[in-house]
Scaffold this motif. Sequence first.
Motif, short mmCIF file in Angstrom:
data_model
loop_
_atom_site.label_atom_id
_atom_site.label_comp_id
_atom_site.label_asym_id
_atom_site.label_seq_id
_atom_site.Cartn_x
_atom_site.Cartn_y
_atom_site.Cartn_z
N UNK A 401 2.42 24.60 -12.72
CA UNK A 401 1.14 25.17 -12.23
C UNK A 401 1.13 26.02 -11.12
N UNK A 402 2.00 25.78 -10.19
CA UNK A 402 2.19 26.84 -8.83
C UNK A 402 2.34 28.16 -9.37
N UNK A 403 3.32 28.55 -10.14
CA UNK A 403 3.48 29.77 -10.60
C UNK A 403 2.53 30.36 -11.50
N UNK A 404 1.67 29.57 -12.21
CA UNK A 404 0.55 29.91 -12.96
C UNK A 404 -0.54 30.46 -12.05
N UNK A 405 -1.08 29.56 -11.06
CA UNK A 405 -1.78 29.95 -10.02
C UNK A 405 -1.44 31.17 -9.31
N UNK A 406 0.01 31.47 -9.03
CA UNK A 406 0.22 32.53 -8.23
C UNK A 406 0.10 33.68 -9.08
N UNK A 407 0.46 33.89 -10.33
CA UNK A 407 0.54 34.92 -11.30
C UNK A 407 -1.12 35.40 -11.45
N UNK A 408 -1.82 34.35 -11.76
CA UNK A 408 -3.48 34.73 -11.65
C UNK A 408 -4.09 35.06 -10.83
N UNK A 409 -3.68 34.94 -9.48
CA UNK A 409 -3.99 35.25 -8.19
C UNK A 409 -3.99 36.63 -8.10
#
Length: 415
Positions: A401-409
Amino acid sequence: MTERRKIVVVLKGYPRLSETFIAQELLGLERAGFDLELVALRRPTDKKRHPVHDEIKAPVHYLPEYLHEEPARVARALLRCLPKPGFWRALPAFFSDLWRDSTRNRVRRFGQAMVLSTEWPKGGEWLHAHFIHTPASVARYASMITGIGWTCSAHAKDIWTSPEWELAGKLAGTRWTVTCTRTGFEHLRHLAGGKPHVHLSYHGLDLSRFGPFEGNRQASDGSDPAHPVTIVSVGRAVEKKGFDILLRALSLLPADLHWRFVHIGGGDLLKTLQALASELGIAEKIVWHGSLSQTEVLQQYRDADIFALACRITADGDRDGLPNVIVEASSQALVCLSTNISGIPELLADGENGFVVPPEDPQALAAALEKAIRDPALRKQLGEAAERKVRGHFDHQTSIRQLKDLFESEWRSVQ
């Protein structure tokens, strides 16, 4: 996700049995909706694969492992790079690095970056490197050549065996970097000048593959030769794993204790360790399994009474972060014995959910092993406490979830 985007992931080698934490992350990102294409600097050498590798759908693209083995491919890449403005931006950075690190390895990484830039996977819109040493060098140069942004996952050896000047340069160029232990995080954050783009992200464990152990372990206390206590360890036979220390600790156990030791893993020092076991007079109590699949390793955890790993920091700074095998063993309520380096104390607390001793200390490790062997009730208590911590705080979905948020940001920022 509002839009499906493709990430090009640079890896040192793929697939690798010792890097299940990377494989489970790749699969997690695919399941989170990302398209991936994997780019490896070398071809696999392991004879086995984990089940997770067969579940990952991403295609794999192999760069020339050594430039002289594919000269036409490298020459073609150079000719195609020459007209690119980014190539002339990357060249000064490469020569600056080469001035400080005049090695063939440095030249190889720039050549691999040229090949990657000219054989860029169709639809790739982002570049991510696993390990901040050689894969990040290729990613950094390729990012400069192509103009495509890049990010990085740093782990353990890659952090502690890289010169600070090189780490600082990469951190200045990456959009963000994640790492998996607090010690690594604090080191990289310092080298990044306190910028907030370094993040702590524990790998965690895919708990769907490591369901709770529902069996009953024997209550052996080492007094019965017919029921020896089984001690298992998983790891490549390399210096930082401290298997020589563990063997010496085993040899110091009292003669009235009955135990057997099971080692799982390959590695360059395997024959040296086997010779040491013979020299110490404990060879007949040891089983050397070699490399096993994740499913086979899981069964070994469930069959064992104790897990032990004597991690150390080597002369060149190499060390583990938080070894995934300790997390795996803990998930099976298997009491773990290890050392107080890197991220290990972030999971294990001595006397609370495991045994933690100083590195390079066979006597301390032997004392902890003897205590664990003689007290099956304590083993059960500490193992169950470790399992609760893993299931409460080390689920790999948190990292995904953390990586997903970072990529999407990042993608939102360029829209």
